[in-house]
Design an enzyme around this catalytic site. Sequence first.
Site, PDB file in Angstrom:
ATOM      1  CB  CYS A  53      -3.820  -3.584   8.079  1.00 20.41           C
ATOM      2  SG  CYS A  53      -4.019  -2.078   8.801  1.00 20.41           S
TER       3      CYS A  53
ATOM      4  CB  CYS B 204      -5.569   0.399   5.765  1.00 17.65           C
ATOM      5  SG  CYS B 204      -4.404   1.168   6.614  1.00 17.65           S
ATOM      6  CB  SER B 205      -3.689  -2.250   2.785  1.00 17.71           C
ATOM      7  OG  SER B 205      -3.070  -0.621   2.890  1.00 17.71           O
ATOM      8  CB  CYS B 206      -0.454  -1.907   7.697  1.00 21.69           C
ATOM      9  SG  CYS B 206      -0.503  -0.070   8.170  1.00 21.69           S
TER      10      CYS B 206
HETATM   11 FE    FE Z   1      -2.935   0.990   8.061  1.00 22.38          FE
END
Ligand code: FE
Length: 216
Positions: free
Chosen positions: A119, A122-124
Amino acid sequence: MFVYHAKLTGCRTEVLSKHKHNEPLPETVLRVKALESLLVEKGLVDPAALDELIDTYETRIGPRNGAKVVARAWVDPAYRDRLLSDASAAIAEFGFTGRQGEDMVVVENTPQVHNMVVCTLCSCYPWPVLGLPPVWYKSAPYRARVVAEPRAVLAEFGYTLADDVEIRVWDSTAEVRYLVLPMRPAGTQDLDEELLAELVTRDAMIGTGLPRSPRA
Ligand code: FE
């Protein structure tokens, strides 16, 4: 060569926090840290137990769901076809549904193509099949470098692919979460679905690794 599928459209964690992708969650993070210190100080939680809990969700319970999906796809061609054509529905056959897993796409590794997931914003991450994202997945260096130099990143994880294998990097978004369907390791003809699932690592389903060898 690699293909970069950029879909810079956002992230579901915004629903919780309205944070911008490149920013941490200052207030939430501070509150969590304050709460944690207080609980530790009062002797109500053991920091080691907290670490253990996080590790459990990061590396054991979560990814074991994904491993079951992968093993089923290896032994059942009809399931594999359903998984590749409508991953959310095929994964839901196991009951693995919920937040961050509503719109799944499974990308299949072949002798010609290796897939990696990131991602960039961010951190999906697909929680129902992989659990919580590891720290490195959320780190700025991984998010930037896997796009620019996926082969080098893969090498740092300990894996080298032949030069003629194409690497595709898939960027997770608010719309879509990806799961890599790794290739079934050689020498596993005699293993049943349950034993096959034990060979499937979290990193193999992110694309930063490969399944374990049955001899290991
Ligand atoms: Fe994300």
